[in-house]
Design a protein around this motif. Structure first.
Motif, mmCIF file in Angstrom:
data_model
loop_
_atom_site.group_PDB
_atom_site.id
_atom_site.type_symbol
_atom_site.label_atom_id
_atom_site.label_comp_id
_atom_site.label_asym_id
_atom_site.label_seq_id
_atom_site.Cartn_x
_atom_site.Cartn_y
_atom_site.Cartn_z
ATOM 1 N N GLU A 75 -53.485 -5.207 -45.071
ATOM 2 C CA GLU A 75 -52.418 -4.305 -45.509
ATOM 3 C C GLU A 75 -52.719 -3.700 -46.876
ATOM 4 O O GLU A 75 -53.150 -4.404 -47.790
ATOM 5 C CB GLU A 75 -51.103 -5.091 -45.570
ATOM 6 C CG GLU A 75 -49.912 -4.271 -45.931
ATOM 7 C CD GLU A 75 -48.985 -4.029 -44.756
ATOM 8 O OE1 GLU A 75 -48.074 -3.229 -44.932
ATOM 9 O OE2 GLU A 75 -49.179 -4.628 -43.701
ATOM 10 N N SER A 76 -52.504 -2.404 -47.012
ATOM 11 C CA SER A 76 -52.680 -1.669 -48.274
ATOM 12 C C SER A 76 -54.105 -1.762 -48.814
ATOM 13 O O SER A 76 -54.315 -1.846 -50.025
ATOM 14 C CB SER A 76 -51.691 -2.154 -49.335
ATOM 15 O OG SER A 76 -50.365 -1.978 -48.894
ATOM 16 N N GLU A 121 -57.259 -15.240 -47.994
ATOM 17 C CA GLU A 121 -56.583 -15.908 -49.103
ATOM 18 C C GLU A 121 -56.311 -17.346 -48.690
ATOM 19 O O GLU A 121 -56.003 -17.619 -47.532
ATOM 20 C CB GLU A 121 -55.252 -15.219 -49.421
ATOM 21 C CG GLU A 121 -55.424 -13.817 -49.939
ATOM 22 C CD GLU A 121 -54.120 -13.116 -50.255
ATOM 23 O OE1 GLU A 121 -54.173 -12.142 -51.021
ATOM 24 O OE2 GLU A 121 -53.057 -13.510 -49.734
ATOM 25 N N GLY A 146 -55.433 -5.771 -51.396
ATOM 26 C CA GLY A 146 -54.451 -5.550 -50.348
ATOM 27 C C GLY A 146 -53.100 -6.132 -50.719
ATOM 28 O O GLY A 146 -52.833 -6.449 -51.873
ATOM 29 N N ASP A 147 -52.253 -6.266 -49.697
ATOM 30 C CA ASP A 147 -50.901 -6.771 -49.914
ATOM 31 C C ASP A 147 -50.526 -7.693 -48.765
ATOM 32 O O ASP A 147 -49.943 -7.267 -47.783
ATOM 33 C CB ASP A 147 -49.916 -5.615 -50.018
ATOM 34 C CG ASP A 147 -48.499 -6.064 -50.266
ATOM 35 O OD1 ASP A 147 -48.300 -7.223 -50.696
ATOM 36 O OD2 ASP A 147 -47.577 -5.274 -50.005
ATOM 37 N N THR A 148 -50.865 -8.963 -48.889
ATOM 38 C CA THR A 148 -50.575 -9.921 -47.826
ATOM 39 C C THR A 148 -49.171 -10.499 -47.939
ATOM 40 O O THR A 148 -48.647 -11.043 -46.973
ATOM 41 C CB THR A 148 -51.566 -11.098 -47.864
ATOM 42 O OG1 THR A 148 -51.337 -11.838 -49.068
ATOM 43 C CG2 THR A 148 -53.004 -10.623 -47.794
ATOM 44 N N GLY A 149 -48.583 -10.436 -49.134
ATOM 45 C CA GLY A 149 -47.290 -11.060 -49.358
ATOM 46 C C GLY A 149 -47.396 -12.549 -49.637
ATOM 47 O O GLY A 149 -46.399 -13.224 -49.860
ATOM 48 N N TYR A 151 -48.147 -14.554 -52.179
ATOM 49 C CA TYR A 151 -48.345 -14.647 -53.626
ATOM 50 C C TYR A 151 -48.614 -16.070 -54.108
ATOM 51 O O TYR A 151 -49.082 -16.259 -55.224
ATOM 52 C CB TYR A 151 -47.156 -14.037 -54.375
ATOM 53 C CG TYR A 151 -45.824 -14.632 -54.015
ATOM 54 C CD1 TYR A 151 -45.369 -15.795 -54.616
ATOM 55 C CD2 TYR A 151 -45.005 -14.015 -53.066
ATOM 56 C CE1 TYR A 151 -44.150 -16.350 -54.273
ATOM 57 C CE2 TYR A 151 -43.788 -14.560 -52.724
ATOM 58 C CZ TYR A 151 -43.361 -15.722 -53.329
ATOM 59 O OH TYR A 151 -42.145 -16.262 -52.989
ATOM 60 N N TRP A 156 -58.995 -16.123 -53.553
ATOM 61 C CA TRP A 156 -59.268 -14.931 -52.769
ATOM 62 C C TRP A 156 -60.763 -14.841 -52.515
ATOM 63 O O TRP A 156 -61.562 -15.030 -53.431
ATOM 64 C CB TRP A 156 -58.784 -13.688 -53.519
ATOM 65 C CG TRP A 156 -57.429 -13.889 -54.114
ATOM 66 C CD1 TRP A 156 -56.226 -13.902 -53.456
ATOM 67 C CD2 TRP A 156 -57.126 -14.168 -55.484
ATOM 68 N NE1 TRP A 156 -55.207 -14.158 -54.336
ATOM 69 C CE2 TRP A 156 -55.717 -14.325 -55.600
ATOM 70 C CE3 TRP A 156 -57.908 -14.314 -56.647
ATOM 71 C CZ2 TRP A 156 -55.077 -14.591 -56.794
ATOM 72 C CZ3 TRP A 156 -57.271 -14.595 -57.842
ATOM 73 C CH2 TRP A 156 -55.874 -14.724 -57.908
#
Length: 161
Positions: A75-76, A121, A146-149, A151, A156
């Motif tokens: 994502e992203s 991640e 990216g944006d895995t959510g 956090y 990584w």
């Protein structure tokens, strides 16, 4: 010799794999927030991975699901980068080479999908997983992409395919 099968997830597997993922995260002391534990997608993984350039495999032995892992676009991020997602195994499946076998299946599929890099991640204290990732050619990054959510995941890694 055991009957080992790696196959794509089916609707009947959704609850089993969701429970397995949560069970493993709790066992390993992972936070319930900011990790796969709270992902809404866990309720319907078989549908989520019907998306283009995505697949989730379950690993079973004698009909019992012992783990799973998936590949999906990150994502992203650049469209050439995929993410290795939700790779978890029950304790009885660990240390037998099954994780390496499933990861290779995912990475081959990722390459077939046209991805050039695979990102993941994890948590630093998941030592066995990190060792497997490193052995497979993943290298550590200094920051997430990216944006895995997720956090709460603070390690990584990426691999050139």
């Amino acid at each position: 010799m055991s009957e080992i099968i790696i196959r794509e997830i089916e609707v009947r597997d959704n609850e089993i794999i969701a429970n397995l993922i949560r069970q493993v995260l709790v066992e390993l002391g992972a936070p319930k927030v900011g990790t796969a534990y709270e992902d809404e997608a866990l309720k319907s993984l078989s549908e989520v991975y019907l998306a283009p350039k995505a697949v989730y495999y379950v690993f079973e032995e004698y009909g019992k699901i012992l783990g799973g892992a998936g590949i999906a676009p990150l994502e992203s991020a650049d469209a050439t980068v995929c993410e290795l997602q939700k790779m978890y195994f029950l304790p009885e499946a660990r240390g037998k080479g099954y994780g390496a076998k499933l990861m290779q299946k995912c990475l081959i599929t990722a390459k077939e999908f046209g991805y050039e890099k695979c990102y993941l991640e994890t948590l630093p204290y998941m030592k066995a997983a990190v060792k497997l990732y490193e052995k497979t050619g993943f290298v550590e990054l200094s920051a997430p992409i990216g944006d895995t959510g997720h956090y709460s995941c603070s390690k990584w890694m990426i691999k050139e395919l």
